[in-house]
Write a protein that holds these residues in place. Sequence first.
Motif, PDB file in Angstrom:
ATOM      1  N   TYR A 141      48.970  55.465  50.453  1.00 43.06           N
ATOM      2  CA  TYR A 141      49.475  56.780  50.074  1.00 43.06           C
ATOM      3  C   TYR A 141      50.760  56.709  49.247  1.00 43.06           C
ATOM      4  N   SER A 312      59.767  65.440  49.223  1.00 47.59           N
ATOM      5  CA  SER A 312      59.462  66.861  49.132  1.00 47.59           C
ATOM      6  C   SER A 312      59.179  67.434  50.515  1.00 47.59           C
ATOM      7  N   ALA A 313      59.936  68.408  50.920  1.00 51.51           N
ATOM      8  CA  ALA A 313      59.676  69.073  52.198  1.00 51.51           C
ATOM      9  C   ALA A 313      59.296  70.516  51.893  1.00 51.51           C
TER      10      ALA A 313
ATOM     11  N   ASN B  74      47.491  53.684  63.501  1.00 51.09           N
ATOM     12  CA  ASN B  74      47.112  53.937  62.113  1.00 51.09           C
ATOM     13  C   ASN B  74      46.267  55.199  61.959  1.00 51.09           C
ATOM     14  N   LEU B  77      48.895  57.897  61.863  1.00 50.02           N
ATOM     15  CA  LEU B  77      49.633  57.894  60.590  1.00 50.02           C
ATOM     16  C   LEU B  77      48.745  58.380  59.446  1.00 50.02           C
ATOM     17  N   ASN B  78      47.505  57.920  59.400  1.00 49.60           N
ATOM     18  CA  ASN B  78      46.621  58.349  58.310  1.00 49.60           C
ATOM     19  C   ASN B  78      46.347  59.852  58.366  1.00 49.60           C
ATOM     20  N   PHE B  81      49.191  61.540  56.770  1.00 52.66           N
ATOM     21  CA  PHE B  81      49.126  61.476  55.304  1.00 52.66           C
ATOM     22  C   PHE B  81      48.048  62.408  54.756  1.00 52.66           C
ATOM     23  N   GLU B  82      46.884  62.416  55.418  1.00 52.89           N
ATOM     24  CA  GLU B  82      45.783  63.267  54.955  1.00 52.89           C
ATOM     25  C   GLU B  82      46.197  64.743  54.897  1.00 52.89           C
ATOM     26  N   ARG B  84      49.165  65.741  54.592  1.00 56.34           N
ATOM     27  CA  ARG B  84      50.424  65.810  53.836  1.00 56.34           C
ATOM     28  C   ARG B  84      51.584  66.347  54.662  1.00 56.34           C
ATOM     29  N   ASP B  86      55.155  66.609  56.003  1.00 51.52           N
ATOM     30  CA  ASP B  86      56.408  66.221  55.357  1.00 51.52           C
ATOM     31  C   ASP B  86      57.462  65.932  56.416  1.00 51.52           C
TER      32      ASP B  86
END
Lengths: 348, 348
Positions: A141, A312-313, B74, B77-78, B81-82, B84, B86
């Motif tokens: 990512y 970016s938040a 993981n 965490l993934n 990220f998926e 997004r 922040d």
Amino acid sequence: MHVNVVLNKTTSKDYSVIIGPLEKLVFETKVMIITNSTVAALHLSNLQARIEAKELHTLILPDGEMYKNFESLNLILNACFEHRLDRKSILIAFGGGVIGDMTGFAASIYQRGIDFIQIPTTLLAQVDASVGGKTGINNDYGKNLIGSFWQPRAVYCDSAFLKTLPKREFAAGVAEIIKMAVTFDKAFFEWLESHDLFDEDNIKMAIHKSISIKADVVSQDETEQGIRAVLNYGHTFAHVIENQTHYTTYLHGEAVAIGIMMANALAQKLGLLSHEEVLRIQALLERYALPTHYAIDDLETFYDAFFLDKKSANDKITFILAKGIGGHVMRNNIPKETVLEALKDLNA
Amino acid sequence: MHVNVVLNKTTSKDYSVIIGPLEKLVFETKVMIITNSTVAALHLSNLQARIEAKELHTLILPDGEMYKNFESLNLILNACFEHRLDRKSILIAFGGGVIGDMTGFAASIYQRGIDFIQIPTTLLAQVDASVGGKTGINNDYGKNLIGSFWQPRAVYCDSAFLKTLPKREFAAGVAEIIKMAVTFDKAFFEWLESHDLFDEDNIKMAIHKSISIKADVVSQDETEQGIRAVLNYGHTFAHVIENQTHYTTYLHGEAVAIGIMMANALAQKLGLLSHEEVLRIQALLERYALPTHYAIDDLETFYDAFFLDKKSANDKITFILAKGIGGHVMRNNIPKETVLEALKDLNA
């Protein structure tokens, strides 16, 4: 010469950055050096000869940003377990920013945190990465999206290591020095304009000055709630450039040099920098053969990529801009059109 | 009822443990619930109905200690990220100690640290694991050997969740309550001797008391440089038992109950506990059908396994022992023979 990094937290102890020839290091505990194959070939035996420890172990990782990942992190952790390092053991990061960031991250999560020492061997790591406690690894990512804040116990900056550094990597470190001068210290910027950093006394002075600036900023704001973000000047753009070029075309410092130019174009459009100031910064970057231009393929795609960046938040991008040479400002309310226009002018 | 956890560090903010029915939680940011399949089936819709957020996501992991590993970390965490997430996003750990430890660890390293909230659904997690900021995962080398100290933003303990808890898991939580009473509070121990924790008012009181003790200890010593280690009473032995039985025979609290008995045998041999006190503690453990005996196969092997435990620094084992009921002492100079004799007596 040394600089003290003074922290507010009771568990992040203050530490010193020692600038000068590396002397003998004596430990009563187990120690493991983490380095890469390039640095090991040049300097490992030299370092090993200077360390006295209860047990001294070494782990040599492959060299390169593409190895800054979970697999390498696990290699470090597994080596810690194999050698039965305990909570009093110490890791030594011996290399550039990649080795420093990964070693620091491993130290922060091995048995919920052990000490580590930075012995940076690149200019970029000496003036920037090794001070301040940002650790991390990359993943699919993006860069440094997994990591922690974990301060080293000490940092040793010996400019002797820089003699074996390729000129391009040296210049990449200079980009971070210029970054700090532009945003924090006009007199230092002017000094840089009139001094050659390939001279050994001058580079030592510049390292000392850069670390002093960084230590001051980190002391005020260890976990980047405010002013520390100014150190990301140029980086919001640089991360997109690095991402689009798959981290292979530019060294980090080179991408930062281009990112500084992009930030400056935006600052000029907003009346924060004069055209003459933009040219002076460009001239200083180019004196070290740093790239100052990147051909943006598609402006919309480039802009959208900002939102993948961790800084970016809540869907607002914070831009770090120079306000005259030696000043800075953070803006999170710049219209998309203004950003696109600035980039378009630069791209023309 | 609530307990404040007051911390010294400026970046580890103080937080509250709220004991009582869970009320509506309103967030202006993105939120992700991390839970397991068992808890999700029983309580997830209930929790989701109480949360208002900018975006609400849920990740359901498989249930069990064997999933407390890098792969599950993981997955968390993934998912971050998926969706997004922040730096202002919040993770909610909704489950027992495994979910809490993994979620806290993921929160501590996602983008160098975001906030998380604990909503523990087991007694063990309510009285112990969810307060104090120890996070981590297991690996081939042992339990919780990789992790961090990362404090939650808040902890909500609602005893309503305990109604669906199997009796054996309830008892495992009681072992940790007894642990705190024996080492820190004689009056609380006597109260436990005369009150039935299956009664709802009593368990609420015991949860409140246990959290108060733990919060007080953590406030004094967040990163376990000293007194916090007392909370490991019984655990040095328990970790070896869990390891030898591959984490399948005993629940953690059950292994702790046996570990308390082993520590007490050693304390009695050293004159720190009377035979009568040892029996009183045993009687309290057995009232909740907790195991108090483990057949050690080979004493030398058992002893050697202490050195694999992370609490050993520089080849010395620190034993946490009760000193009378309500007191404690830490000893790192007990001869191996004394330890073996105490275990042998117990094994006879």
